[in-house]
Design an enzyme around this catalytic site. Structure first.
Site, PDB file in Angstrom:
ATOM      1  N   GLY A   8       0.511  -1.346  -0.092  1.00 29.52           N
ATOM      2  CA  GLY A   8       0.042   0.150   0.703  1.00 29.52           C
ATOM      3  C   GLY A   8       0.658   1.172   0.232  1.00 29.52           C
ATOM      4  O   GLY A   8       0.768   2.506   0.384  1.00 29.52           O
ATOM      5  N   GLY A  65       2.132   2.209  -2.716  1.00 28.20           N
ATOM      6  CA  GLY A  65       2.960   3.072  -4.027  1.00 28.20           C
ATOM      7  C   GLY A  65       3.137   2.517  -4.893  1.00 28.20           C
ATOM      8  O   GLY A  65       3.933   3.302  -6.069  1.00 28.20           O
ATOM      9  N   LYS A  66       3.347   0.695  -4.884  1.00 29.04           N
ATOM     10  CA  LYS A  66       4.486   0.781  -5.937  1.00 29.04           C
ATOM     11  C   LYS A  66       3.700   0.280  -7.278  1.00 29.04           C
ATOM     12  O   LYS A  66       4.148   0.477  -8.436  1.00 29.04           O
ATOM     13  CB  LYS A  66       4.742  -1.132  -5.117  1.00 29.04           C
ATOM     14  CG  LYS A  66       5.675  -1.326  -4.342  1.00 29.04           C
ATOM     15  CD  LYS A  66       5.619  -2.727  -3.507  1.00 29.04           C
ATOM     16  CE  LYS A  66       4.587  -3.660  -3.243  1.00 29.04           C
ATOM     17  NZ  LYS A  66       3.351  -3.297  -1.946  1.00 29.04           N
ATOM     18  N   THR A  67       2.419  -0.120  -7.323  1.00 28.87           N
ATOM     19  CA  THR A  67       1.946  -0.139  -8.652  1.00 28.87           C
ATOM     20  C   THR A  67       2.067   0.703  -9.380  1.00 28.87           C
ATOM     21  O   THR A  67       2.110   1.311 -10.437  1.00 28.87           O
ATOM     22  CB  THR A  67       0.525  -0.522  -7.825  1.00 28.87           C
ATOM     23  OG1 THR A  67       0.246  -1.648  -7.841  1.00 28.87           O
ATOM     24  CG2 THR A  67      -0.265  -0.493  -9.300  1.00 28.87           C
ATOM     25  N   LYS A  71       3.186  -9.015 -13.254  1.00 32.09           N
ATOM     26  CA  LYS A  71       2.811  -9.172 -11.798  1.00 32.09           C
ATOM     27  C   LYS A  71       2.692 -10.901 -11.676  1.00 32.09           C
ATOM     28  O   LYS A  71       1.795 -11.335 -11.648  1.00 32.09           O
ATOM     29  CB  LYS A  71       1.638  -9.338 -11.155  1.00 32.09           C
ATOM     30  CG  LYS A  71       0.751  -8.402  -9.708  1.00 32.09           C
ATOM     31  CD  LYS A  71       1.279  -7.398  -9.260  1.00 32.09           C
ATOM     32  CE  LYS A  71       0.730  -8.447  -7.359  1.00 32.09           C
ATOM     33  NZ  LYS A  71       1.538  -7.153  -6.390  1.00 32.09           N
ATOM     34  N   GLU A  97       6.554  -6.634 -10.532  1.00 28.13           N
ATOM     35  CA  GLU A  97       6.415  -5.869  -8.613  1.00 28.13           C
ATOM     36  C   GLU A  97       5.488  -6.710  -8.856  1.00 28.13           C
ATOM     37  O   GLU A  97       5.076  -8.585  -8.658  1.00 28.13           O
ATOM     38  CB  GLU A  97       5.157  -5.138  -9.572  1.00 28.13           C
ATOM     39  CG  GLU A  97       4.145  -5.008  -8.197  1.00 28.13           C
ATOM     40  CD  GLU A  97       3.062  -3.944  -8.169  1.00 28.13           C
ATOM     41  OE1 GLU A  97       3.141  -3.644  -8.973  1.00 28.13           O
ATOM     42  OE2 GLU A  97       2.743  -3.698  -7.053  1.00 28.13           O
ATOM     43  N   GLY A  98       6.517  -7.538  -7.412  1.00 26.31           N
ATOM     44  CA  GLY A  98       6.614  -8.063  -6.235  1.00 26.31           C
ATOM     45  C   GLY A  98       5.714  -7.659  -5.007  1.00 26.31           C
ATOM     46  O   GLY A  98       4.517  -7.030  -5.505  1.00 26.31           O
ATOM     47  N   ALA A  99       5.189  -8.840  -4.386  1.00 25.22           N
ATOM     48  CA  ALA A  99       3.344  -8.295  -3.301  1.00 25.22           C
ATOM     49  C   ALA A  99       4.464  -8.257  -2.028  1.00 25.22           C
ATOM     50  O   ALA A  99       5.468  -8.532  -1.664  1.00 25.22           O
ATOM     51  CB  ALA A  99       3.043  -9.238  -3.330  1.00 25.22           C
ATOM     52  N   GLY A 100       3.637  -6.816  -1.014  1.00 25.79           N
ATOM     53  CA  GLY A 100       4.239  -6.752  -0.236  1.00 25.79           C
ATOM     54  C   GLY A 100       5.449  -5.835  -0.083  1.00 25.79           C
ATOM     55  O   GLY A 100       5.690  -5.247  -0.727  1.00 25.79           O
TER      56      GLY A 100
HETATM   57  N1  LIG Z   1       1.774   8.927  -6.329  1.00 26.79           N
HETATM   58  C1  LIG Z   1       0.413   8.730  -5.407  1.00 26.79           C
HETATM   59  N2  LIG Z   1       0.128   9.473  -6.175  1.00 26.79           N
HETATM   60  C2  LIG Z   1      -2.293   9.461  -5.625  1.00 26.79           C
HETATM   61  N3  LIG Z   1      -2.264   8.460  -5.326  1.00 26.79           N
HETATM   62  C3  LIG Z   1      -0.846   7.072  -5.092  1.00 26.79           C
HETATM   63  C4  LIG Z   1      -0.226   7.451  -5.956  1.00 26.79           C
HETATM   64  N4  LIG Z   1       0.879   6.248  -5.263  1.00 26.79           N
HETATM   65  C5  LIG Z   1       0.283   5.695  -4.886  1.00 26.79           C
HETATM   66  N5  LIG Z   1      -1.018   5.906  -4.752  1.00 26.79           N
HETATM   67  C6  LIG Z   1      -2.626   5.144  -4.209  1.00 26.79           C
HETATM   68  O1  LIG Z   1      -2.400   4.570  -2.653  1.00 26.79           O
HETATM   69  C7  LIG Z   1      -3.096   3.357  -3.135  1.00 26.79           C
HETATM   70  C8  LIG Z   1      -1.547   2.549  -2.723  1.00 26.79           C
HETATM   71  O2  LIG Z   1      -1.143   2.397  -4.109  1.00 26.79           O
HETATM   72  P1  LIG Z   1      -0.524   0.988  -4.556  1.00 26.79           P
HETATM   73  O3  LIG Z   1       0.490   2.196  -5.982  1.00 26.79           O
HETATM   74  O4  LIG Z   1      -1.646   0.024  -4.821  1.00 26.79           O
HETATM   75  O5  LIG Z   1       0.633   0.516  -3.532  1.00 26.79           O
HETATM   76  P2  LIG Z   1       1.127  -0.817  -4.249  1.00 26.79           P
HETATM   77  O6  LIG Z   1       1.457  -1.276  -5.124  1.00 26.79           O
HETATM   78  O7  LIG Z   1       2.515  -0.447  -2.979  1.00 26.79           O
HETATM   79  O8  LIG Z   1       0.308  -1.827  -3.085  1.00 26.79           O
HETATM   80  C9  LIG Z   1      -3.932   2.989  -4.182  1.00 26.79           C
HETATM   81  O9  LIG Z   1      -4.910   3.912  -4.322  1.00 26.79           O
HETATM   82  C10 LIG Z   1      -2.862   4.126  -5.578  1.00 26.79           C
HETATM   83  O10 LIG Z   1      -4.066   4.449  -6.242  1.00 26.79           O
HETATM   84 MG   LIG Z   2       0.781  -3.490  -5.522  1.00 28.40          MG
END
Ligand SMILES: Nc1ncnc2c1ncn2[C@@H]1O[C@H](COP(=O)(O)OP(=O)(O)O)[C@@H](O)[C@H]1O
Ligand SMILES: [Mg+2]
Length: 209
Positions: A12, A14-16, A37, A102-105
């Site tokens: 959570g 911002g990796k994705t 993924k 992309e890994g998980a966690g």
């Molecule tokens: N740079 C950013 N700007 C706005 N929202 C972001 C940004 N990075 C992540 N988020 C939001 O935060 C949440 C988690 O991001 P995500 O990329 O899915 O994390 P992860 O892949 O590490 O679990 C999502 O709802 C995503 O849209």
């Molecule tokens: Mg992710």
């Protein structure tokens, strides 16, 4: 340019979104880019592959090797789903364009038995980007992630910060670890392919991809 693995200090963080930004940047620079993924755990919400498909249109999204219904650590999601994760199926998908995986966690998340993501990273041989928050708590998490990657002989490309600028944290982590700061992605009020591309180009201007 073969590509990158994206890991992070936590789930959570911002990796994705960063992976989508990186995939989009590679697409603009090289004319093609791919995202993979390996294991998606949790299918009820937008999956990571779907999010990257939306934020990096035109990229090739490889299908996941495992799509697990349960939103949990892959090892637990697989157990609950009655699936056995096999390392032999977790080989990099073939293709010529740069690949973002992309890994998980985080780096030490288990997949099956004693197999951790970081073991796969070193086997795959692509450089690893560590996504890290800028705020309080990040020094410890990021330095531990880097140590764990080094123990498993993964190649580290650098650190991608996500969040509001934090001059001290963004300086002290590279200084203590010896790992380069690649740039920073701010939290964007609106996430679109366009806002993400310009934030990436601005925040990672010094990174030659
Ligand atoms: N740079 C950013 N700007 C706005 N929202 C972001 C940004 N990075 C992540 N988020 C939001 O935060 C949440 C988690 O991001 P995500 O990329 O899915 O994390 P992860 O892949 O590490 O679990 C999502 O709802 C995503 O849209
Ligand atoms: Mg992710």
């Amino acid at each position: 340019m073969k590509g990158f693995i994206v890991t992070g200090t936590d789930t959570g963080i911002g990796k994705t979104v960063f992976s989508a930004a990186l995939t989009g940047a590679l697409l603009r620079r090289h004319g093609a880019a791919r995202y993979w993924k390996p294991v998606q755990a949790g299918l009820e919400e937008v999956t990571d592959s779907e999010a990257v498909g939306q934020l990096a249109p035109g990229a090739l999204i490889h299908p996941e090797a495992y799509r697990l219904v349960t939103p949990a650590s892959p090892h637990l999601a697989a157990r609950i789903d009655g699936v056995v994760i096999e390392r032999a199926r977790l080989t990099l998908p073939e293709g010529d364009a740069p690949l973002v995986v992309e890994g998980a966690g985080g780096a030490l998340v288990p997949l099956e038995g004693s197999l951790l993501y970081a073991d796969l990273f070193s086997g795959w041989g692509l450089p690893v980007v560590v996504v890290a928050r800028t705020g309080l708590g990040t020094i410890n998490h990021t330095l531990m992630t880097i140590e764990a990657l080094r123990v498993r002989r993964a190649i580290i490309a650098g650190i991608a910060f996500v969040g509001d600028a934090h001059e001290e944290n963004e300086a002290v982590i590279p200084a203590l670890s010896g790992v380069a700061r690649l740039g920073r992605l701010p939290l964007l009020p609106q996430l679109t392919p366009q806002t993400l591309a310009s934030a990436f180009d601005e925040g990672f201007a010094g990174w030659s991809l």
